[in-house]
Scaffold this motif. Structure first.
Motif, PDB file in Angstrom:
ATOM      1  N   PHE A   1      22.289  20.462  28.316  1.00 39.53           N
ATOM      2  CA  PHE A   1      22.334  21.854  28.756  1.00 39.53           C
ATOM      3  C   PHE A   1      22.559  22.734  27.537  1.00 39.53           C
ATOM      4  CE2 PHE A   1      23.798  19.134  32.191  1.00 39.53           C
ATOM      5  CZ  PHE A   1      22.899  19.489  33.201  1.00 39.53           C
ATOM      6  N   ALA A   2      21.786  23.794  27.454  1.00 44.76           N
ATOM      7  CA  ALA A   2      21.791  24.640  26.262  1.00 44.76           C
ATOM      8  C   ALA A   2      23.044  25.510  26.179  1.00 44.76           C
ATOM      9  CB  ALA A   2      20.543  25.518  26.256  1.00 44.76           C
ATOM     10  N   ASP A   3      23.629  25.514  24.991  1.00 45.84           N
ATOM     11  CA  ASP A   3      24.673  26.480  24.624  1.00 45.84           C
ATOM     12  C   ASP A   3      25.901  26.434  25.529  1.00 45.84           C
ATOM     13  OD1 ASP A   3      22.996  27.438  22.549  1.00 45.84           O
ATOM     14  OD2 ASP A   3      21.941  28.716  23.983  1.00 45.84           O
ATOM     15  N   VAL A   4      26.325  25.231  25.885  1.00 44.57           N
ATOM     16  CA  VAL A   4      27.573  25.081  26.628  1.00 44.57           C
ATOM     17  C   VAL A   4      28.389  23.971  25.984  1.00 44.57           C
ATOM     18  CG1 VAL A   4      26.621  25.898  28.825  1.00 44.57           C
ATOM     19  CG2 VAL A   4      26.568  23.445  28.282  1.00 44.57           C
ATOM     20  N   SER A   5      29.650  23.925  26.301  1.00 49.23           N
ATOM     21  CA  SER A   5      30.508  22.856  25.802  1.00 49.23           C
ATOM     22  C   SER A   5      30.175  21.548  26.506  1.00 49.23           C
ATOM     23  CB  SER A   5      31.980  23.207  26.037  1.00 49.23           C
ATOM     24  OG  SER A   5      32.266  23.183  27.434  1.00 49.23           O
ATOM     25  N   GLU A   6      30.642  20.456  25.954  1.00 49.68           N
ATOM     26  CA  GLU A   6      30.419  19.163  26.592  1.00 49.68           C
ATOM     27  C   GLU A   6      31.044  19.118  27.985  1.00 49.68           C
ATOM     28  OE1 GLU A   6      28.781  16.137  24.202  1.00 49.68           O
ATOM     29  OE2 GLU A   6      28.018  18.145  24.685  1.00 49.68           O
TER      30      GLU A   6
ATOM     31  N   GLU B   1      31.558  21.653  30.006  1.00 49.41           N
ATOM     32  CA  GLU B   1      30.723  22.451  30.911  1.00 49.41           C
ATOM     33  C   GLU B   1      29.456  21.692  31.273  1.00 49.41           C
ATOM     34  OE1 GLU B   1      31.675  27.045  29.661  1.00 49.41           O
ATOM     35  OE2 GLU B   1      30.611  25.786  28.213  1.00 49.41           O
ATOM     36  N   GLY B   2      28.906  20.956  30.301  1.00 50.03           N
ATOM     37  CA  GLY B   2      27.734  20.130  30.578  1.00 50.03           C
ATOM     38  C   GLY B   2      28.034  19.041  31.592  1.00 50.03           C
ATOM     39  N   ASP B   3      29.216  18.422  31.463  1.00 49.46           N
ATOM     40  CA  ASP B   3      29.622  17.404  32.448  1.00 49.46           C
ATOM     41  C   ASP B   3      29.651  17.998  33.858  1.00 49.46           C
ATOM     42  OD1 ASP B   3      30.002  15.323  30.595  1.00 49.46           O
ATOM     43  OD2 ASP B   3      32.059  15.957  30.179  1.00 49.46           O
ATOM     44  N   ALA B   4      30.171  19.218  33.985  1.00 44.09           N
ATOM     45  CA  ALA B   4      30.272  19.857  35.299  1.00 44.09           C
ATOM     46  C   ALA B   4      28.890  20.155  35.878  1.00 44.09           C
ATOM     47  CB  ALA B   4      31.106  21.140  35.191  1.00 44.09           C
ATOM     48  N   LEU B   5      27.973  20.631  35.040  1.00 47.37           N
ATOM     49  CA  LEU B   5      26.615  20.904  35.511  1.00 47.37           C
ATOM     50  C   LEU B   5      25.912  19.612  35.920  1.00 47.37           C
ATOM     51  CD1 LEU B   5      25.589  23.580  32.872  1.00 47.37           C
ATOM     52  CD2 LEU B   5      25.954  23.976  35.311  1.00 47.37           C
ATOM     53  N   LEU B   6      26.117  18.559  35.143  1.00 44.28           N
ATOM     54  CA  LEU B   6      25.506  17.272  35.492  1.00 44.28           C
ATOM     55  C   LEU B   6      26.078  16.762  36.813  1.00 44.28           C
ATOM     56  CD1 LEU B   6      23.696  14.877  34.923  1.00 44.28           C
ATOM     57  CD2 LEU B   6      25.475  13.942  33.431  1.00 44.28           C
ATOM     58  N   HIS B   7      27.360  16.931  37.026  1.00 43.65           N
ATOM     59  CA  HIS B   7      27.952  16.517  38.305  1.00 43.65           C
ATOM     60  C   HIS B   7      27.284  17.241  39.467  1.00 43.65           C
ATOM     61  CE1 HIS B   7      30.769  15.398  41.398  1.00 43.65           C
ATOM     62  NE2 HIS B   7      31.087  16.666  41.596  1.00 43.65           N
ATOM     63  N   GLU B   8      26.952  18.502  39.257  1.00 47.02           N
ATOM     64  CA  GLU B   8      26.266  19.268  40.302  1.00 47.02           C
ATOM     65  C   GLU B   8      24.887  18.669  40.591  1.00 47.02           C
ATOM     66  OE1 GLU B   8      25.514  24.005  41.366  1.00 47.02           O
ATOM     67  OE2 GLU B   8      26.349  23.401  39.421  1.00 47.02           O
ATOM     68  N   LEU B   9      24.170  18.299  39.542  1.00 44.85           N
ATOM     69  CA  LEU B   9      22.871  17.653  39.741  1.00 44.85           C
ATOM     70  C   LEU B   9      23.030  16.297  40.421  1.00 44.85           C
ATOM     71  CD1 LEU B   9      20.958  18.382  36.385  1.00 44.85           C
ATOM     72  CD2 LEU B   9      20.910  19.673  38.527  1.00 44.85           C
ATOM     73  N   ASN B  10      24.037  15.534  39.990  1.00 51.62           N
ATOM     74  CA  ASN B  10      24.277  14.222  40.603  1.00 51.62           C
ATOM     75  C   ASN B  10      24.506  14.349  42.104  1.00 51.62           C
ATOM     76  OD1 ASN B  10      24.216  13.184  37.995  1.00 51.62           O
ATOM     77  ND2 ASN B  10      26.436  12.974  37.834  1.00 51.62           N
ATOM     78  N   THR B  11      25.327  15.312  42.477  1.00 50.87           N
ATOM     79  CA  THR B  11      25.669  15.497  43.884  1.00 50.87           C
ATOM     80  C   THR B  11      24.445  15.901  44.700  1.00 50.87           C
ATOM     81  OG1 THR B  11      27.920  16.150  43.264  1.00 50.87           O
ATOM     82  CG2 THR B  11      27.171  16.762  45.459  1.00 50.87           C
ATOM     83  N   SER B  12      23.659  16.826  44.155  1.00 52.69           N
ATOM     84  CA  SER B  12      22.464  17.277  44.864  1.00 52.69           C
ATOM     85  C   SER B  12      21.450  16.145  45.008  1.00 52.69           C
ATOM     86  CB  SER B  12      21.855  18.462  44.115  1.00 52.69           C
ATOM     87  OG  SER B  12      20.860  19.085  44.885  1.00 52.69           O
TER      88      SER B  12
ATOM     89  N   MET C   1      19.802  25.449  32.817  1.00 48.90           N
ATOM     90  CA  MET C   1      20.644  25.654  33.988  1.00 48.90           C
ATOM     91  C   MET C   1      21.834  26.592  33.735  1.00 48.90           C
ATOM     92  SD  MET C   1      22.108  22.664  36.479  1.00 48.90           S
ATOM     93  CE  MET C   1      22.962  23.018  38.021  1.00 48.90           C
ATOM     94  N   PRO C   2      22.436  26.595  32.535  1.00 43.47           N
ATOM     95  CA  PRO C   2      23.570  27.511  32.339  1.00 43.47           C
ATOM     96  C   PRO C   2      23.223  28.984  32.564  1.00 43.47           C
ATOM     97  CG  PRO C   2      23.560  25.832  30.641  1.00 43.47           C
ATOM     98  CD  PRO C   2      22.267  25.683  31.390  1.00 43.47           C
ATOM     99  N   THR C   3      22.008  29.387  32.214  1.00 45.22           N
ATOM    100  CA  THR C   3      21.625  30.798  32.350  1.00 45.22           C
ATOM    101  C   THR C   3      20.665  31.042  33.511  1.00 45.22           C
ATOM    102  OG1 THR C   3      19.869  30.472  30.713  1.00 45.22           O
ATOM    103  CG2 THR C   3      21.998  31.297  29.904  1.00 45.22           C
ATOM    104  N   GLN C   4      20.062  29.984  34.050  1.00 38.92           N
ATOM    105  CA  GLN C   4      19.132  30.114  35.176  1.00 38.92           C
ATOM    106  C   GLN C   4      19.535  29.133  36.276  1.00 38.92           C
ATOM    107  OE1 GLN C   4      14.981  29.924  33.802  1.00 38.92           O
ATOM    108  NE2 GLN C   4      15.678  30.504  31.745  1.00 38.92           N
ATOM    109  N   HIS C   5      20.786  29.175  36.617  1.00 40.77           N
ATOM    110  CA  HIS C   5      21.373  28.156  37.482  1.00 40.77           C
ATOM    111  C   HIS C   5      20.613  27.969  38.781  1.00 40.77           C
ATOM    112  CE1 HIS C   5      24.085  26.669  40.639  1.00 40.77           C
ATOM    113  NE2 HIS C   5      24.647  25.947  39.675  1.00 40.77           N
ATOM    114  N   ASP C   6      20.417  29.025  39.559  1.00 41.06           N
ATOM    115  CA  ASP C   6      19.845  28.874  40.893  1.00 41.06           C
ATOM    116  C   ASP C   6      18.388  28.420  40.843  1.00 41.06           C
ATOM    117  OD1 ASP C   6      22.288  29.693  41.770  1.00 41.06           O
ATOM    118  OD2 ASP C   6      21.638  31.674  42.454  1.00 41.06           O
ATOM    119  N   ALA C   7      17.619  28.971  39.891  1.00 40.27           N
ATOM    120  CA  ALA C   7      16.211  28.604  39.795  1.00 40.27           C
ATOM    121  C   ALA C   7      16.056  27.155  39.353  1.00 40.27           C
ATOM    122  CB  ALA C   7      15.497  29.534  38.817  1.00 40.27           C
ATOM    123  N   VAL C   8      16.852  26.722  38.364  1.00 40.45           N
ATOM    124  CA  VAL C   8      16.762  25.337  37.897  1.00 40.45           C
ATOM    125  C   VAL C   8      17.178  24.376  39.004  1.00 40.45           C
ATOM    126  CG1 VAL C   8      17.787  23.641  36.326  1.00 40.45           C
ATOM    127  CG2 VAL C   8      17.015  25.848  35.442  1.00 40.45           C
TER     128      VAL C   8
END
Length: 570
Positions: free
Chosen positions: A186-191, A193-204, A147-154
């Protein structure tokens, strides 16, 4: 009577980020039966409490491949589910990996036959009376982690998956629970940043499921921490994400496989000691303070010990039992529901029996209360010598010691044994009688009973000092011939001549069991593995010390020159 799934074609379902996409979906379940009516009224906390205890149907529908048998387990049958239900489990987590059955391009359709099979298994489990949890499982590391590098597709694929899953199970009864993703990473991100991406998945996930109608409007939803970690920063991030959803029907989930050095037997952590216990308590104390005490129930979605995936002897049986007993006790104390991970290593899915009945007895015993344990379950008696009395410290865990037996025979207090402040003392006469003049190895099993719970077994073993022989081989592996003489290997130290650690774990002399070394009691060998030699310097000498559970040690020297290795006994 088992309810038959009702498959209805529904209208095209729009998928976020997949314009004009359409899916053929089905409503899989009829109206809940009368006996399920009360479940709809349960709160999140009441639902999670009703799920205790739970079991994982691991390495089946989550297997990476075309079929649920891809990782060696048999096809799921009604009889298997019936058998698990009969063991006393009230919930079943059915991990599902969708990757091989979902198109990789928009509209990311899930194969109808695979969805049918997931429905079928879920329906069977619900009919057995289970609470059922399904999820998106190994997809987490197969494609969601990009998701960090393929955000919209993932995100589009993730949304499409949950749109289809939610539609298929919209009319399932409230005993069906959704977990949005297993062990998110999530690959190659800080913890952070990973929390923020997971929050996005949680919300969706939350928006899709709640907007899909039917029972999904109030179904219990389960949200994990990043990596399903129980470290405080990850708990705090998950708590913030859950709070933002403002939904009372949400539970949190973490996983726990014990204090890592103990769980894999490395760095000398061979026993369930105070440090291992404190680590376990810390996990539950943190999730209780962060979630349970604030009204968010917690599911321990997976738990166990990592060593099971390598070699059954990685953690010694008695130490293993103490971990399982204490985890069950402390989970109950902190109000956390547990779902035991089983990928086929515990319940034989063909014979429908437990591979280790003693282990299951302690797991199940903790559902009701404590069991008494002891400092050890091994009583070594030197062969060929007149035995001396031995004292084993008891760990009564709030109970009272009530007796000791050998098979059907009740042993006599004051003659065969005594109980005092130091613990249980087995008399010299009793030990002499039990080992007799027979061979080496286990000679008897005693049962120490307490006022409640599972009896504690004491294995009386006749042994002599282990003996090793010289050997030669290559860096692909060396089998060291060892006469174990009734003893059992606990761990191995490996150091160079200057005393620095040698082997894959270069930060400790105590190497990892079943990674750097592995005993084979039937063959009479200790294997030094290819992984061990890959981390050993060329043209070097390594001094090994094998530690056994009797307390005896065995010195051995290995010399590496190029791809050749030679071992010599001290």
């Amino acid at each position: 009577m088992r309810r038959k799934p009702i498959r209805l074609l529904a209208a095209a379902v729009a998928v976020a980020a997949a314009a004009a996409a359409a899916f053929t979906v089905r409503t899989a379940f009829a109206e809940p039966e009368a006996e399920r009516a009360d479940a709809a009224q349960l709160s999140a906390a009441e639902t999670v409490a009703a799920m205790q205890p739970g079991w994982n149907l691991g390495n089946s529908l989550d297997a990476v491949g075309e079929d649920e048998t891809a990782w060696g387990n048999p096809r799921i049958t009604p009889e298997l589910l019936d058998s698990i239900r009969a063991q006393g489990f009230n919930s079943i987590r059915i991990p599902v990996t969708w990757s091989a059955h979902q198109d990789e391009a928009a509209p990311y359709a899930i194969d109808t036959a695979y969805m049918d099979r997931v429905e079928e298994v879920v329906d069977l489990a619900l009919e057995d009376g289970f609470y059922v949890l399904i999820n998106i499982h190994h997809d987490s590391w197969q494609w969601v982690n990009q998701m960090p590098t393929q955000h919209d597709a993932v995100l589009a694929r993730y949304d499409a998956a949950w749109t289809q899953i939610a539609a298929a199970f919209a009319d399932a009864p409230p005993e069906l629970v959704f977990e949005n993703i297993n062990e998110p990473q999530f690959a190659d991100v800080s913890e952070e940043e990973g929390d923020a991406l997971l929050h996005e998945l949680n919300t969706s996930f939350h928006e899709i499921v709640r907007g899909s109608g039917g029972g999904n409007a109030e179904r219990l939803l389960v949200i994990p921490t990043l990596h399903t970690s129980s470290e405080q920063p990850r708990l705090d991030a998950a708590a913030e994400s859950i709070a933002s959803l403002d939904d009372p029907m949400i539970a949190a989930t973490v996983h726990n496989y014990g204090f890592w050095p103990f769980s894999v037997n490395i760095a000398g952590y061979t026993t369930f000691n105070d440090e291992v216990r404190a680590d376990l308590e810390g996990v539950f104390d943190r999730v209780k303070a962060t979630f349970v005490d604030k009204g968010v129930p917690v599911i321990l979605g997976e738990w166990g010990l990592l060593g099971f995936d390598k070699h059954v002897g990685v953690v010694e049986q008695g130490e293993k039992l103490k971990f399982f007993e204490y985890l069950g006790y402390y989970a109950a104390k902190t109000g956390v529901t547990t779902m035991w991970w089983d990928n086929g290593q515990h319940f034989d899915r063909t014979a429908h029996t437990w591979k280790d009945p003693e282990l299951f007895a302690h797991v199940a015993g903790a559902w009701e209360g404590r069991s008494g344990t002891a400092a050890t379950d091994l009583v070594y008696v030197p062969a060929g010598e007149t035995p001396a009395a031995q004292t084993i410290a008891l760990q009564e865990n709030g109970l009272e010691f009530t007796g000791l037996s050998h098979g059907d025979a009740e042993l006599a207090e004051g003659t065969d044994y005594t109980v005092g402040a130091d613990g249980l003392t087995l008399s010299a006469d009793l030990l002499a009688r039990l080992v007799g003049d027979g061979g080496l190895g286990e000679r008897a099993v005693l049962e120490a009973r307490f006022s409640s719970g599972v009896p504690w077994q004491l294995h009386v073993i006749s042994s002599q000092a282990p003996v090793a022989q010289d050997a030669s081989g290559t860096t692909a592996g060396l089998d060291v011939p060892v006469a174990f003489n009734g003893d059992q290997l606990a761990t191995m130290e490996a150091v160079y001549a200057d005393g620095t650690p040698a082997g894959p774990a270069n930060w400790t002399p105590y190497q990892e069991f079943a990674v750097a070394f592995e005993p084979d009691y039937e063959a009479g060998t200790i294997a030094l593995t290819e992984a061990f030699f890959a981390a050993v310097n060329d043209d070097s000498t390594v001094n090994l010390t094998f530690h056994f559970w009797s307390g005896k040690t065995l010195e051995y020297t290995v010399e590496r020159s190029g791809s050749g290795v030679a071992g010599s006994a001290a």
